[in-house]
Design a protein around this motif. Sequence first.
Motif, short mmCIF file in Angstrom:
data_model
loop_
_atom_site.label_atom_id
_atom_site.label_comp_id
_atom_site.label_asym_id
_atom_site.label_seq_id
_atom_site.Cartn_x
_atom_site.Cartn_y
_atom_site.Cartn_z
N UNK A 171 0.78 -1.23 0.00
CA UNK A 171 0.00 0.00 0.00
C UNK A 171 0.81 1.28 0.00
N UNK A 172 2.10 1.21 -0.38
CA UNK A 172 2.87 2.45 -0.51
C UNK A 172 2.17 3.35 -1.53
N UNK A 173 2.14 4.65 -1.28
CA UNK A 173 1.41 5.56 -2.16
C UNK A 173 2.25 6.03 -3.33
N UNK A 174 3.55 6.00 -3.16
CA UNK A 174 4.51 6.36 -4.20
C UNK A 174 5.81 5.67 -3.81
N UNK A 175 6.78 5.69 -4.74
CA UNK A 175 8.11 5.19 -4.41
C UNK A 175 9.13 6.23 -4.84
N UNK A 176 10.16 6.39 -4.02
CA UNK A 176 11.26 7.26 -4.40
C UNK A 176 12.54 6.43 -4.45
N UNK A 177 13.25 6.55 -5.57
CA UNK A 177 14.55 5.90 -5.71
C UNK A 177 15.62 6.97 -5.71
N UNK A 228 3.13 6.11 -8.60
CA UNK A 228 4.11 7.12 -9.02
C UNK A 228 5.54 6.81 -8.56
N UNK A 229 6.48 7.03 -9.45
CA UNK A 229 7.89 6.78 -9.18
C UNK A 229 8.67 8.09 -9.30
N UNK A 273 10.28 5.87 -17.61
CA UNK A 273 9.06 5.53 -16.87
C UNK A 273 8.92 6.22 -15.53
N UNK A 274 9.88 7.09 -15.17
CA UNK A 274 9.74 7.86 -13.93
C UNK A 274 8.62 8.89 -14.12
N UNK A 275 7.92 9.20 -13.04
CA UNK A 275 6.88 10.23 -13.11
C UNK A 275 7.42 11.57 -12.67
N UNK A 276 8.40 11.54 -11.76
CA UNK A 276 8.96 12.79 -11.25
C UNK A 276 10.46 12.59 -11.08
N UNK A 277 11.18 13.68 -11.16
CA UNK A 277 12.59 13.65 -10.78
C UNK A 277 12.78 14.63 -9.64
#
Lengths: 215, 258
Positions: free
Chosen positions: B44-50, B77-78, B97-101
Amino acid sequence: MQTIAVVDYGMGNLRSVVNALQVVCDKGDQVILTSDPQQLLDAERIVFPGQGAAGDCMRAIDEYGLREAITVAAAGRPFLGICMGMQVLIDYSEENQGTDCLGIFRGQVKYFGDGHSDPSGVKLKVPHMGWNRVMQTAAHPLWRSIEDGSRFYFVHSYYLEVEDPGLVAATTDYGIRFTSAIARDNVFALQCHPEKSADTGLQLLRNFVNWDGQP
Amino acid sequence: MSLAKRIIPCLDVDNGRVVKGVKFVEIRDAGDPVENARRYNLEGADELTFLDITASSDNRDTMVHVVEDVAREVFIPLTVGGGIRELSDIRRMLNAGADKVSINTAAVFNPEFVAEAADRFGSQCIVVAVDAKRVSEPGEAGRWQIFTHGGRKPTGIDVLEWVARMDAYGAGEILLTSMDRDGTRIGFDNELTRQVSEAVRVPVIASGGVGNLKHLADGILEGKADAVLAASIFHFGEFRISEAKAFMRSQGVEVRDD
């Protein structure tokens, strides 16, 4: 066997849309990302995504020569608009000091406003970003197996106001109650991103790839 | 209100491998970014940040492949941060495929870069990461400055002025890390978070210092953050995202649970 064309006019991350469609469609189906008007007209289904500003989107649609193909496709086959791909179906957007859009539906796209707040006066952030509830206001095949009030992922600063209330398929609350999905005949469009809305979003896309285009 | 507050796990990636990886029994390969992402999505994570912590820029392509692989399977969202310095870096990540940087150091050295990036790709995909450190004396009204180099180098830039400027330049979101709290596990700097959140129009993600679930809820309730980011409490299997959500809900925070 069918071809699902994702309209590529250089606006935003379309990879996720293609990836998500590939997960939900049949093995024999083909998902193509294309800027070619003829390929759009040859496809059985159209997905029209979009991100960024309305002015840039409209300029890009014309630069790619896609205006007519999009309008023709929206008149006759299963057509899914996502985010900016929904907003530009309307007559006019307030964005970029006013932008004339495709005019397939009557209405306007409006800014949430810098002083946007909820009814109790708490400041609300713009863009409206994150997971919010989509309240289904009309039955539609694309809502199949999706619970009313399910959360989808949103990111936008402008919202749709349609003239004909009969177009509204869902609403969402963010300070105001705005139209988060519209539907008419073979067209379904939504403000949120099904390709980023986990299993709920994939279900909506699965419903779309199996939809006969009848409301 | 019906917009949910977001919980965002952050994964550090070094040469294509997740470091400090999750110790879930279900995961066979703790260093595999796709397995980690899949697991967090299921919980259930809402987004992921790498965050790409690869030291050598020769290996930047590896991160592009990581993003491609994750985006093929995980549909939330990634965000990708680390080493984003040019418009071409942003384009490559979005195309993968990232949504945000997330832009950090490059914004400090060249603030116009944020404006150019937002103009080119849209504010929705530009996160400005801010590393803040308190410079006021105890007892004084809080003042914070931007620091670079992992919190070692002061820049003299006032945090509240900086975030307002980044907002005006088109940042779509602020990722705010308290360098005083990072790694301490004593909770977010909620005074900092609240002041930043009130200084900008855009959403603010609180980061740095989470040691337990109450800290997450406090970041929302006291810090007025729109989202909370944490690494170690999730990675080491101490808490699950689902537990974090259940706790936040018990504290009156609206979260996504469907």
